[in-house]
Design a protein around this motif. Structure first.
Motif, PDB file in Angstrom:
ATOM      1  N   TYR A  56       0.323  38.606  33.896  1.00 54.43           N
ATOM      2  CA  TYR A  56       0.525  38.374  35.322  1.00 54.43           C
ATOM      3  C   TYR A  56      -0.819  38.475  36.034  1.00 54.43           C
ATOM      4  O   TYR A  56      -1.599  39.390  35.771  1.00 54.43           O
ATOM      5  CB  TYR A  56       1.474  39.420  35.917  1.00 54.43           C
ATOM      6  N   PHE A  57      -1.091  37.521  36.917  1.00 59.40           N
ATOM      7  CA  PHE A  57      -2.263  37.581  37.784  1.00 59.40           C
ATOM      8  C   PHE A  57      -1.770  38.017  39.162  1.00 59.40           C
ATOM      9  O   PHE A  57      -0.933  37.324  39.765  1.00 59.40           O
ATOM     10  CB  PHE A  57      -2.945  36.209  37.908  1.00 59.40           C
ATOM     11  N   ILE A  58      -2.281  39.148  39.644  1.00 50.85           N
ATOM     12  CA  ILE A  58      -1.905  39.661  40.962  1.00 50.85           C
ATOM     13  C   ILE A  58      -3.122  39.500  41.868  1.00 50.85           C
ATOM     14  O   ILE A  58      -4.134  40.192  41.687  1.00 50.85           O
ATOM     15  CB  ILE A  58      -1.444  41.135  40.883  1.00 50.85           C
ATOM     16  N   VAL A  59      -3.040  38.576  42.808  1.00 52.84           N
ATOM     17  CA  VAL A  59      -4.198  38.188  43.619  1.00 52.84           C
ATOM     18  C   VAL A  59      -4.137  38.859  44.989  1.00 52.84           C
ATOM     19  O   VAL A  59      -3.136  38.717  45.718  1.00 52.84           O
ATOM     20  CB  VAL A  59      -4.260  36.651  43.797  1.00 52.84           C
ATOM     21  N   ASP A  60      -5.176  39.606  45.321  1.00 57.14           N
ATOM     22  CA  ASP A  60      -5.320  40.194  46.655  1.00 57.14           C
ATOM     23  C   ASP A  60      -6.264  39.289  47.456  1.00 57.14           C
ATOM     24  O   ASP A  60      -7.480  39.297  47.226  1.00 57.14           O
ATOM     25  CB  ASP A  60      -5.898  41.609  46.544  1.00 57.14           C
ATOM     26  N   PRO A  61      -5.730  38.484  48.399  1.00 54.76           N
ATOM     27  CA  PRO A  61      -6.566  37.510  49.102  1.00 54.76           C
ATOM     28  C   PRO A  61      -7.512  38.165  50.116  1.00 54.76           C
ATOM     29  O   PRO A  61      -8.497  37.551  50.525  1.00 54.76           O
ATOM     30  CB  PRO A  61      -5.547  36.614  49.807  1.00 54.76           C
ATOM     31  N   ILE A  62      -7.219  39.404  50.514  1.00 51.52           N
ATOM     32  CA  ILE A  62      -8.048  40.079  51.521  1.00 51.52           C
ATOM     33  C   ILE A  62      -9.276  40.718  50.863  1.00 51.52           C
ATOM     34  O   ILE A  62     -10.415  40.493  51.272  1.00 51.52           O
ATOM     35  CB  ILE A  62      -7.207  41.106  52.310  1.00 51.52           C
ATOM     36  N   LYS A  63      -9.045  41.488  49.804  1.00 52.39           N
ATOM     37  CA  LYS A  63     -10.171  42.084  49.066  1.00 52.39           C
ATOM     38  C   LYS A  63     -10.835  41.080  48.124  1.00 52.39           C
ATOM     39  O   LYS A  63     -11.894  41.349  47.566  1.00 52.39           O
ATOM     40  CB  LYS A  63      -9.677  43.277  48.231  1.00 52.39           C
ATOM     41  N   ARG A  64     -10.164  39.961  47.912  1.00 51.17           N
ATOM     42  CA  ARG A  64     -10.633  38.955  46.941  1.00 51.17           C
ATOM     43  C   ARG A  64     -10.768  39.555  45.541  1.00 51.17           C
ATOM     44  O   ARG A  64     -11.808  39.463  44.898  1.00 51.17           O
ATOM     45  CB  ARG A  64     -11.947  38.326  47.413  1.00 51.17           C
ATOM     46  N   HIS A  65      -9.685  40.172  45.118  1.00 53.12           N
ATOM     47  CA  HIS A  65      -9.592  40.718  43.764  1.00 53.12           C
ATOM     48  C   HIS A  65      -8.418  40.051  43.059  1.00 53.12           C
ATOM     49  O   HIS A  65      -7.425  39.700  43.695  1.00 53.12           O
ATOM     50  CB  HIS A  65      -9.317  42.227  43.798  1.00 53.12           C
ATOM     51  N   VAL A  66      -8.536  39.893  41.747  1.00 54.26           N
ATOM     52  CA  VAL A  66      -7.380  39.497  40.940  1.00 54.26           C
ATOM     53  C   VAL A  66      -7.203  40.534  39.843  1.00 54.26           C
ATOM     54  O   VAL A  66      -8.149  40.876  39.134  1.00 54.26           O
ATOM     55  CB  VAL A  66      -7.508  38.042  40.388  1.00 54.26           C
ATOM     56  N   HIS A  67      -5.993  41.094  39.774  1.00 52.06           N
ATOM     57  CA  HIS A  67      -5.647  42.047  38.724  1.00 52.06           C
ATOM     58  C   HIS A  67      -4.867  41.304  37.649  1.00 52.06           C
ATOM     59  O   HIS A  67      -3.929  40.574  37.965  1.00 52.06           O
ATOM     60  CB  HIS A  67      -4.801  43.192  39.284  1.00 52.06           C
ATOM     61  N   VAL A  68      -5.265  41.495  36.407  1.00 56.86           N
ATOM     62  CA  VAL A  68      -4.593  40.848  35.284  1.00 56.86           C
ATOM     63  C   VAL A  68      -3.824  41.918  34.514  1.00 56.86           C
ATOM     64  O   VAL A  68      -4.422  42.859  33.993  1.00 56.86           O
ATOM     65  CB  VAL A  68      -5.614  40.156  34.350  1.00 56.86           C
ATOM     66  N   LEU A  69      -2.499  41.794  34.477  1.00 54.68           N
ATOM     67  CA  LEU A  69      -1.674  42.718  33.689  1.00 54.68           C
ATOM     68  C   LEU A  69      -1.205  41.973  32.445  1.00 54.68           C
ATOM     69  O   LEU A  69      -0.511  40.955  32.543  1.00 54.68           O
ATOM     70  CB  LEU A  69      -0.471  43.212  34.492  1.00 54.68           C
ATOM     71  N   TYR A  70      -1.578  42.508  31.286  1.00 51.01           N
ATOM     72  CA  TYR A  70      -1.370  41.812  30.005  1.00 51.01           C
ATOM     73  C   TYR A  70      -0.600  42.711  29.034  1.00 51.01           C
ATOM     74  O   TYR A  70      -0.851  43.912  28.955  1.00 51.01           O
ATOM     75  CB  TYR A  70      -2.747  41.479  29.414  1.00 51.01           C
ATOM     76  N   HIS A  71       0.317  42.119  28.302  1.00 51.01           N
ATOM     77  CA  HIS A  71       0.969  42.825  27.192  1.00 51.01           C
ATOM     78  C   HIS A  71       1.294  41.826  26.086  1.00 51.01           C
ATOM     79  O   HIS A  71       1.715  40.696  26.354  1.00 51.01           O
ATOM     80  CB  HIS A  71       2.277  43.485  27.645  1.00 51.01           C
ATOM     81  N   CYS A  72       1.093  42.251  24.851  1.00 50.85           N
ATOM     82  CA  CYS A  72       1.444  41.431  23.694  1.00 50.85           C
ATOM     83  C   CYS A  72       2.466  42.198  22.858  1.00 50.85           C
ATOM     84  O   CYS A  72       2.192  43.319  22.412  1.00 50.85           O
ATOM     85  CB  CYS A  72       0.196  41.104  22.877  1.00 50.85           C
ATOM     86  N   TYR A  73       3.643  41.606  22.655  1.00 49.76           N
ATOM     87  CA  TYR A  73       4.728  42.260  21.917  1.00 49.76           C
ATOM     88  C   TYR A  73       4.315  42.555  20.471  1.00 49.76           C
ATOM     89  O   TYR A  73       3.701  41.714  19.811  1.00 49.76           O
ATOM     90  CB  TYR A  73       5.944  41.328  21.909  1.00 49.76           C
ATOM     91  N   GLY A  74       4.659  43.735  20.019  1.00 41.91           N
ATOM     92  CA  GLY A  74       4.353  44.120  18.651  1.00 41.91           C
ATOM     93  C   GLY A  74       4.563  45.624  18.507  1.00 41.91           C
ATOM     94  O   GLY A  74       5.241  46.250  19.306  1.00 41.91           O
ATOM     95  N   VAL A  75       3.967  46.207  17.474  1.00 40.20           N
ATOM     96  CA  VAL A  75       4.103  47.639  17.200  1.00 40.20           C
ATOM     97  C   VAL A  75       2.967  48.372  17.900  1.00 40.20           C
ATOM     98  O   VAL A  75       1.793  48.161  17.582  1.00 40.20           O
ATOM     99  CB  VAL A  75       4.096  47.934  15.687  1.00 40.20           C
ATOM    100  N   GLY A  76       3.326  49.219  18.859  1.00 40.68           N
ATOM    101  CA  GLY A  76       2.321  49.980  19.591  1.00 40.68           C
ATOM    102  C   GLY A  76       1.742  51.119  18.775  1.00 40.68           C
ATOM    103  O   GLY A  76       2.162  51.373  17.643  1.00 40.68           O
ATOM    104  N   GLU A  77       0.770  51.819  19.385  1.00 40.55           N
ATOM    105  CA  GLU A  77       0.142  52.957  18.708  1.00 40.55           C
ATOM    106  C   GLU A  77       1.182  54.023  18.411  1.00 40.55           C
ATOM    107  O   GLU A  77       2.022  54.329  19.237  1.00 40.55           O
ATOM    108  CB  GLU A  77      -0.971  53.554  19.601  1.00 40.55           C
ATOM    109  N   MET A  78       1.066  54.595  17.217  1.00 42.69           N
ATOM    110  CA  MET A  78       2.008  55.644  16.786  1.00 42.69           C
ATOM    111  C   MET A  78       1.450  57.014  17.136  1.00 42.69           C
ATOM    112  O   MET A  78       0.257  57.168  17.279  1.00 42.69           O
ATOM    113  CB  MET A  78       2.201  55.561  15.273  1.00 42.69           C
ATOM    114  N   PRO A  79       2.318  58.027  17.248  1.00 41.21           N
ATOM    115  CA  PRO A  79       1.838  59.401  17.513  1.00 41.21           C
ATOM    116  C   PRO A  79       0.922  59.874  16.425  1.00 41.21           C
ATOM    117  O   PRO A  79       1.024  59.449  15.281  1.00 41.21           O
ATOM    118  CB  PRO A  79       3.113  60.241  17.545  1.00 41.21           C
TER     119      PRO A  79
END
Length: 267
Positions: A244-267
């Motif tokens: 997801y690209f979350i664009v702040d037009p006032i601060k002129r920032h874009v936040h990129v939230l990324y996830h790839c499905y799979g096996v996450g880090e284990m304890p």
């Protein structure tokens, strides 16, 4: 042509903002939840700045310029399918898809209907059901039925437009988790984590006229293609692989939230 017009037509310039912290993803509590949900080490937020006025109707130009930018190419991270390591794209993007994601919700009361409809008990416990599969997800409670099973009687608790909201998308992604997700028995960890990440990514301001808080961010779900096919967020399509690209037009920032499905880090 007005002064300054040629510059606008040239497109956007971006810069990487590595110093922008995303506290919501780095707290100890969130990390332990993401580990339980098999998402730890597979989810990342990054920030970039840009140099011109953002115009939502030019979102495709904006996203294409992003993928072509020499400050983005060496810094934008994704997970390698083969090694499971964080890498950069390393291929030329030829086509993008940027889908508008409505972002209007200002309160977590959006989810209070889960209690009203006996999907979650008053004490916060999620109501269990007989196990079934909605490939690749195991459905063992009423919450997952509401999220996934279109012909279940409670599915309409959330309308189609509710389900398109960024707040709902975020909540659903956290509830479904990664490949070895251990589901919560209570609702609160999902709500708390959704709220933290949402507040961290989305910008708000007080409207000077109405004095009401309003969201200023624009959100897009982004896919990119090279000459072979889909290359970002992954070469494999999955409901739980997203950017997801979350664009702040006032601060002129874009936040990129990324996830790839799979096996996450284990304890």
């Amino acid at each position: 042509m007005a002064a300054g017009e040629p510059g606008r037509l040239r497109g956007y310039y971006f810069r990487f903002l590595p110093q922008r912290p995303f506290q919501s993803l780095s707290t100890q509590e969130t990390a332990s939840r993401l580990r339980q949900w098999s998402m730890l080490g597979r989810v990342k937020a990054q920030a970039f700045g840009f140099d011109q006025t953002f115009q939502a109707y030019r979102k495709d130009d904006f996203v294409m310029a992003f993928f072509k930018d020499p400050n983005v190419i060496p810094n934008l991270k994704l997970l390698s399918e083969s090694s499971g390591q964080w890498i950069t794209l390393g291929t030329e993007v030829e086509r993008i898809e940027a889908i508008n994601v409505p972002c209007t919700q200002l309160s977590m009361s959006f989810f209070s209907r889960l209690y009203d409809e006996d999907i979650v008990r008053d004490n916060g416990h999620i109501v269990k059901c007989l196990d079934s599969f909605c490939d690749p997800f195991l459905i063992s409670d009423e919450l997952r039925k509401v999220l996934l099973v279109e012909d279940s009687e409670k599915y309409e608790v959330f309308s189609q437009s509710d389900r398109e909201e960024f707040l709902f998308c975020l909540f659903k992604h956290l509830c479904l988790g990664g490949a070895l997700c251990q589901y919560e028995d209570v609702l609160n960890p999902y709500l708390e984590t959704t709220k933290l990440i949402y507040k961290d990514l989305v910008s708000v301001r007080k409207n000077p006229q109405t004095k009401k808080i309003q969201i200023t961010s624009s959100v897009f779900k982004v896919t990119a293609y090279d000459s072979v096919g889909m290359c970002y967020p992954s070469t494999k399509s999955h409901e739980q692989t997203f950017s997801y690209f979350i664009v702040d037009p006032i601060k002129r920032h874009v936040h990129v939230l990324y996830h790839c499905y799979g096996v996450g880090e284990m304890p």
